[in-house]
Scaffold this motif. Structure first.
Motif, PDB file in Angstrom:
ATOM      1  N   GLU A  45      14.780 -67.049  20.116  1.00 20.46           N
ATOM      2  CA  GLU A  45      16.065 -67.503  20.637  1.00 20.46           C
ATOM      3  C   GLU A  45      16.034 -67.626  22.161  1.00 20.46           C
ATOM      4  O   GLU A  45      16.673 -68.501  22.734  1.00 20.46           O
ATOM      5  CB  GLU A  45      17.166 -66.537  20.200  1.00 20.46           C
ATOM      6  CG  GLU A  45      18.535 -67.160  20.345  1.00 20.46           C
ATOM      7  CD  GLU A  45      19.581 -66.339  19.640  1.00 20.46           C
ATOM      8  OE1 GLU A  45      20.220 -66.877  18.722  1.00 20.46           O
ATOM      9  OE2 GLU A  45      19.762 -65.173  19.999  1.00 20.46           O
ATOM     10  N   ARG A  46      15.272 -66.744  22.815  1.00 17.30           N
ATOM     11  CA  ARG A  46      15.149 -66.824  24.276  1.00 17.30           C
ATOM     12  C   ARG A  46      14.238 -67.929  24.721  1.00 17.30           C
ATOM     13  O   ARG A  46      13.993 -68.098  25.899  1.00 17.30           O
ATOM     14  CB  ARG A  46      14.504 -65.538  24.782  1.00 17.30           C
ATOM     15  CG  ARG A  46      15.330 -64.358  24.707  1.00 17.30           C
ATOM     16  CD  ARG A  46      14.424 -63.177  25.033  1.00 17.30           C
ATOM     17  NE  ARG A  46      15.175 -61.990  24.830  1.00 17.30           N
ATOM     18  CZ  ARG A  46      14.649 -60.844  24.464  1.00 17.30           C
ATOM     19  NH1 ARG A  46      13.350 -60.750  24.271  1.00 17.30           N
ATOM     20  NH2 ARG A  46      15.406 -59.809  24.283  1.00 17.30           N
ATOM     21  N   GLY A  47      13.608 -68.626  23.776  1.00 13.61           N
ATOM     22  CA  GLY A  47      12.703 -69.693  24.140  1.00 13.61           C
ATOM     23  C   GLY A  47      11.314 -69.191  24.482  1.00 13.61           C
ATOM     24  O   GLY A  47      10.498 -69.910  25.032  1.00 13.61           O
ATOM     25  N   LYS A  48      11.054 -67.923  24.143  1.00 10.41           N
ATOM     26  CA  LYS A  48       9.783 -67.334  24.533  1.00 10.41           C
ATOM     27  C   LYS A  48       8.622 -67.800  23.648  1.00 10.41           C
ATOM     28  O   LYS A  48       7.468 -67.683  24.036  1.00 10.41           O
ATOM     29  CB  LYS A  48       9.918 -65.807  24.441  1.00 10.41           C
ATOM     30  CG  LYS A  48       8.977 -65.042  25.333  1.00 10.41           C
ATOM     31  CD  LYS A  48       9.236 -63.558  25.188  1.00 10.41           C
ATOM     32  CE  LYS A  48       8.028 -62.749  25.597  1.00 10.41           C
ATOM     33  NZ  LYS A  48       8.198 -61.325  25.320  1.00 10.41           N
TER      34      LYS A  48
ATOM     35  N   ARG B 249      22.658 -63.078  11.575  1.00 16.66           N
ATOM     36  CA  ARG B 249      22.397 -62.584  12.937  1.00 16.66           C
ATOM     37  C   ARG B 249      21.808 -63.604  13.891  1.00 16.66           C
ATOM     38  O   ARG B 249      21.846 -63.406  15.100  1.00 16.66           O
ATOM     39  CB  ARG B 249      21.471 -61.368  12.879  1.00 16.66           C
ATOM     40  CG  ARG B 249      22.249 -60.092  12.646  1.00 16.66           C
ATOM     41  CD  ARG B 249      21.400 -58.863  12.809  1.00 16.66           C
ATOM     42  NE  ARG B 249      20.893 -58.675  14.165  1.00 16.66           N
ATOM     43  CZ  ARG B 249      20.328 -57.542  14.570  1.00 16.66           C
ATOM     44  NH1 ARG B 249      20.233 -56.535  13.743  1.00 16.66           N
ATOM     45  NH2 ARG B 249      19.874 -57.423  15.785  1.00 16.66           N
ATOM     46  N   PHE B 250      21.213 -64.678  13.357  1.00  8.35           N
ATOM     47  CA  PHE B 250      20.593 -65.672  14.239  1.00  8.35           C
ATOM     48  C   PHE B 250      21.010 -67.091  13.867  1.00  8.35           C
ATOM     49  O   PHE B 250      20.144 -67.941  13.619  1.00  8.35           O
ATOM     50  CB  PHE B 250      19.062 -65.539  14.199  1.00  8.35           C
ATOM     51  CG  PHE B 250      18.559 -64.226  14.701  1.00  8.35           C
ATOM     52  CD1 PHE B 250      18.330 -64.031  16.052  1.00  8.35           C
ATOM     53  CD2 PHE B 250      18.349 -63.163  13.831  1.00  8.35           C
ATOM     54  CE1 PHE B 250      17.875 -62.811  16.528  1.00  8.35           C
ATOM     55  CE2 PHE B 250      17.896 -61.941  14.297  1.00  8.35           C
ATOM     56  CZ  PHE B 250      17.657 -61.762  15.655  1.00  8.35           C
ATOM     57  N   PRO B 251      22.321 -67.372  13.804  1.00 10.91           N
ATOM     58  CA  PRO B 251      22.744 -68.702  13.380  1.00 10.91           C
ATOM     59  C   PRO B 251      22.119 -69.820  14.223  1.00 10.91           C
ATOM     60  O   PRO B 251      21.945 -70.941  13.738  1.00 10.91           O
ATOM     61  CB  PRO B 251      24.269 -68.685  13.537  1.00 10.91           C
ATOM     62  CG  PRO B 251      24.638 -67.365  14.087  1.00 10.91           C
ATOM     63  CD  PRO B 251      23.448 -66.483  14.087  1.00 10.91           C
ATOM     64  N   ASN B 252      21.715 -69.493  15.456  1.00  5.91           N
ATOM     65  CA  ASN B 252      21.041 -70.466  16.307  1.00  5.91           C
ATOM     66  C   ASN B 252      19.737 -70.966  15.749  1.00  5.91           C
ATOM     67  O   ASN B 252      19.249 -72.004  16.148  1.00  5.91           O
ATOM     68  CB  ASN B 252      20.690 -69.817  17.643  1.00  5.91           C
ATOM     69  CG  ASN B 252      21.801 -69.983  18.614  1.00  5.91           C
ATOM     70  OD1 ASN B 252      22.334 -71.066  18.725  1.00  5.91           O
ATOM     71  ND2 ASN B 252      22.154 -68.926  19.277  1.00  5.91           N
TER      72      ASN B 252
ATOM     73  N   VAL C 260      18.614 -67.871  26.729  1.00  2.00           N
ATOM     74  CA  VAL C 260      17.460 -68.470  27.420  1.00  2.00           C
ATOM     75  C   VAL C 260      17.594 -68.249  28.925  1.00  2.00           C
ATOM     76  O   VAL C 260      16.678 -67.752  29.582  1.00  2.00           O
ATOM     77  CB  VAL C 260      17.343 -69.985  27.107  1.00  2.00           C
ATOM     78  CG1 VAL C 260      16.265 -70.632  27.962  1.00  2.00           C
ATOM     79  CG2 VAL C 260      17.054 -70.198  25.625  1.00  2.00           C
TER      80      VAL C 260
ATOM     81  N   ARG D 221      23.398 -60.634  24.731  1.00  2.00           N
ATOM     82  CA  ARG D 221      23.475 -61.397  23.492  1.00  2.00           C
ATOM     83  C   ARG D 221      24.395 -60.705  22.480  1.00  2.00           C
ATOM     84  O   ARG D 221      25.234 -61.331  21.846  1.00  2.00           O
ATOM     85  CB  ARG D 221      22.080 -61.533  22.902  1.00  2.00           C
ATOM     86  CG  ARG D 221      22.028 -62.288  21.605  1.00  2.00           C
ATOM     87  CD  ARG D 221      20.605 -62.315  21.068  1.00  2.00           C
ATOM     88  NE  ARG D 221      20.534 -63.168  19.898  1.00  2.00           N
ATOM     89  CZ  ARG D 221      20.861 -62.769  18.679  1.00  2.00           C
ATOM     90  NH1 ARG D 221      21.272 -61.533  18.486  1.00  2.00           N
ATOM     91  NH2 ARG D 221      20.796 -63.600  17.672  1.00  2.00           N
TER      92      ARG D 221
ATOM     93  N   GLU E 217      14.485 -62.678  18.176  1.00  2.00           N
ATOM     94  CA  GLU E 217      15.119 -62.582  19.505  1.00  2.00           C
ATOM     95  C   GLU E 217      14.288 -63.333  20.534  1.00  2.00           C
ATOM     96  O   GLU E 217      14.833 -64.030  21.397  1.00  2.00           O
ATOM     97  CB  GLU E 217      15.284 -61.106  19.923  1.00  2.00           C
ATOM     98  CG  GLU E 217      16.470 -60.455  19.247  1.00  2.00           C
ATOM     99  CD  GLU E 217      16.752 -59.038  19.758  1.00  2.00           C
ATOM    100  OE1 GLU E 217      15.966 -58.516  20.571  1.00  2.00           O
ATOM    101  OE2 GLU E 217      17.764 -58.468  19.321  1.00  2.00           O
TER     102      GLU E 217
END
Lengths: 468, 148
Positions: A287-290, A153-156, B49, B31, A284
């Motif tokens: 991934e958003r950079g938070k 779900r989060f390959p990033n 982002v 997403r 999540e």
């Protein structure tokens, strides 16, 4: 794109026990279960072996494939790798020393504590955090369900996984060498058995992620040794003759509970998140950079950490307290280990701490491998979703209306799998049937009174006064 | 400025200003859509982002905004049009660390002045139309590439 699949999964269904209810499909963090023909089916591409379904199944129809104590007889020398969570399974007066001695009593020739490997991994994680310019936050690699969650779900976030192996891997490698030396046998005559609280470890050991070689020979659930071991410990406490020297530090044992790894690493800005659904929320945000101001994320799929694993026995909250008490060393007590973890790490080959191959993404959410087709399916899916009630009841066998719409465009279902759509169609059909049934041929039809009048008037029947 | 070919997928979302509890929901939905069409992890990351930053800008500064997602196999375009105060000096707002967020919002951990800089860093093309006192429309474009 050829999808990579992990062919081995530890979580399985016991067909006969499954009643086809919707508990497991609703709790699966990767929407990997469907009910088909009254039985739950696991979609292998998506399953991360976290064991949530085992936990929530009211019929105990989900199980983990593991090895048993029987397997010990296949090896000349048998080494137990107790997970740190094992120490939390017994009452307070039972010490790590008692537990390790008990393992000898039930058939192992020696013990290598995974908590000792955790002490060494702690040193390596700290060194990774000290390197400048690396990705932030780093994510612990110790929970195999979390690593698989990232793949699916989060390959990033694969690059965020700390490039250090999980303690059980290191423990297995060191234990084999140590046992071959000590018992003067070939390394392949040594059987390495991990005593596991968790099915994800079974999958991770049988089909390792990031390695092409297997380091552990068998995985035995804590629940299987619990009774046997408890008996042996209580018998042995009377004889009081220690046979194994505990070497792990209290902090290494602390890895068994959520927050324990962070307590051991104790460097930089750390957060600890437990429970797979909470982990997803945090990922999540990463991934958003938070969370770029966080250095390290200890992420554990089970609530409470490894003590909350589905193959553990003791109530996880009780076990967590015991582990915490073990983590606070009593005054004057010394670690049994003569060597500091730092110097042990320095004496070892760095490759022991590293993955052998990159961790691969295993994305399993796309509607098609071909993007054009995926987009077309997406449009169709949205149209189907409009017709569904949005109750997410699970009666169709999919966890949500959205998941059902996805299944339909993948060719895995039809709209009338939805009981509400089906009822609507039946209602329409019934109405139509009703209308049709009243449409009798004129020769048979009993006319309505005004029709009768009209008919009589047309036929010129007399004898009745025309109505006003 | 934009290519003539119409995007195939079209989605509309709504963002409510000042509501920090659901902030981030639109970027989560986007997403999921991108994962379903098989966009590459890198594309998904950049869009996550940028959308999250844009969403937070709306939540912090504006009353509400309409979000449009258009996607085909070549390009993904996200437009966020808000009813808000507008940006008096766009060039200044593009500078890292420049922020007009209130002290209160900064205390909540937002408003670090990285919104627009992060959007510019992540998107392949950005256009900003803003009128002080009326609102701001940000259009972000991302080249779509399939999963590597």
């Amino acid at each position: 794109m050829a999808e990579r699949t992990n062919t081995f999964h530890a979580v399985r269904l016991i067909q006969d026990e499954c009643k086809g209810c919707v508990n497991c499909i609703k709790h699966c963090p990767t929407e990997a279960i469907r009910v088909r023909g009254g039985k739950a089916e696991i979609l292998e591409l998506r399953c991360i072996d976290c064991g949530e379904c085992i936990r929530v199944c009211p019929n105990h129809a989900k199980t983990a494939v593991t090895d048993s104590m029987e397997m010990l007889k296949d090896f000349r020398v048998r080494i137990a790798l107790p997970a740190p969570a094992l120490y939390g399974q017994f009452e307070e007066k039972i010490t790590p020393q008692d537990v390790l001695d008990g393992l000898i009593d039930i058939g192992f020739d020696d013990v290598f504590e995974v908590a000792l490997a955790a002490d060494l991994i702690t040193v390596q994680v700290r060194r990774e955090l000290e390197k400048s310019g690396v990705v932030r936050p780093l994510i612990s690699s110790s929970c195999p369900a979390v690593v698989r969650l990232i793949q699916v779900r989060f390959p990033n976030l694969i690059d965020n996984i700390v490039p250090v192996v999980a303690p059980v891997r290191l423990a297995a490698l060191l234990a084999r060498k140590e046992a071959a030396r000590r018992f003067k046998v070939a390394e392949d005559e040594v059987g390495i058995f991990f005593l596991s609280p968790c099915p994800a470890k079974v999958a991770a050991i049988r089909e390792p992620v990031g390695f092409h070689s297997r380091a552990t020979d068998g995985v035995i659930p804590i629940s299987e040794v619990f009774g046997l071991l408890g008996k042996a410990i209580r018998r042995n406490r009377r004889s009081n003759r220690p046979r194994v020297r505990p070497r792990a530090s209290p902090l290494g044992i602390g890895w068994a509970r959520a927050g324990g790894e962070n307590q051991a690493v104790a460097l930089g800005r750390q957060i600890s998140v437990d429970g797979v659904h909470n982990v997803i929320k945090v990922f999540e945000d990463i991934e958003r950079g938070k969370l770029s101001n966080v250095d390290y994320v200890e992420a554990l799929a089970c609530v409470g950490g490894c003590v909350g694993g589905v193959l553990a026995v003791e109530n996880p909250f009780i076990a967590r307290r015991r582990i915490r008490m073990l983590t606070e060393p009593s005054p004057g007590e010394k670690s049994g280990n003569r060597q500091s973890p730092e110097s042990m790490v320095d004496s070892l080959d760095d490759s022991l701490f590293r993955h052998e191959e990159p961790i691969q993404p295993r994305p399993a959410m796309a509607l098609s491998d071909d993007m054009e087709e995926a987009i077309q399916r997406m449009e169709r899916m949205e149209a189907i979703l409009e017709t569904l009630p949005g109750l997410d009841c699970g009666s169709c066998g999919a966890p949500t209306c959205q998941a059902m719409a996805e299944d339909i465009v993948r060719g895995l279902g039809v709209e009338t799998d939805c009981v509400f759509v089906l009822r609507e169609r039946l209602q329409e059909l019934a109405q139509e049937l009703g209308e049709l049934s009243s449409k009798l041929p004129p020769a048979m039809k009993r006319s309505e009174s005004h029709e009768q009048d009209e008919l009589e008037r047309m036929l010129g029947w007399s004898g009745r006064a025309p109505r006003k | 400025m934009h290519g003539p070919s119409p995007a195939k997928l079209l989605y509309h979302f709504h963002i409510v200003g000042q509501d920090f509890t659901i902030a981030g929901e639109v970027s989560s939905k986007i997403r999921r859509i991108l994962q379903q069409i098989g966009a590459s992890p890198d594309t998904i990351r950049r869009i996550s982002v940028a959308t999250y930053e844009a969403e937070m800008n709306v939540v912090i500064h504006a009353d509400e905004a309409d979000v449009t997602l258009e996607a085909d196999a070549g390009i993904i375009r996200i437009t966020i049009a808000d009813h808000g105060p507008g940006i008096p000096d766009v060039e200044k707002a593009k500078q890292p660390g420049f922020s007009t967020a209130s002290e209160e919002i900064r205390e909540m951990g937002f408003g670090a002045g990285m919104g627009l800089p992060n959007i510019l860093r992540c998107a392949d093309d950005v256009s900003i139309d803003t009128v002080v006192g009326e609102g701001t429309r940000i259009t972000m474009e991302f080249l779509n590439s399939p999963e590597a």
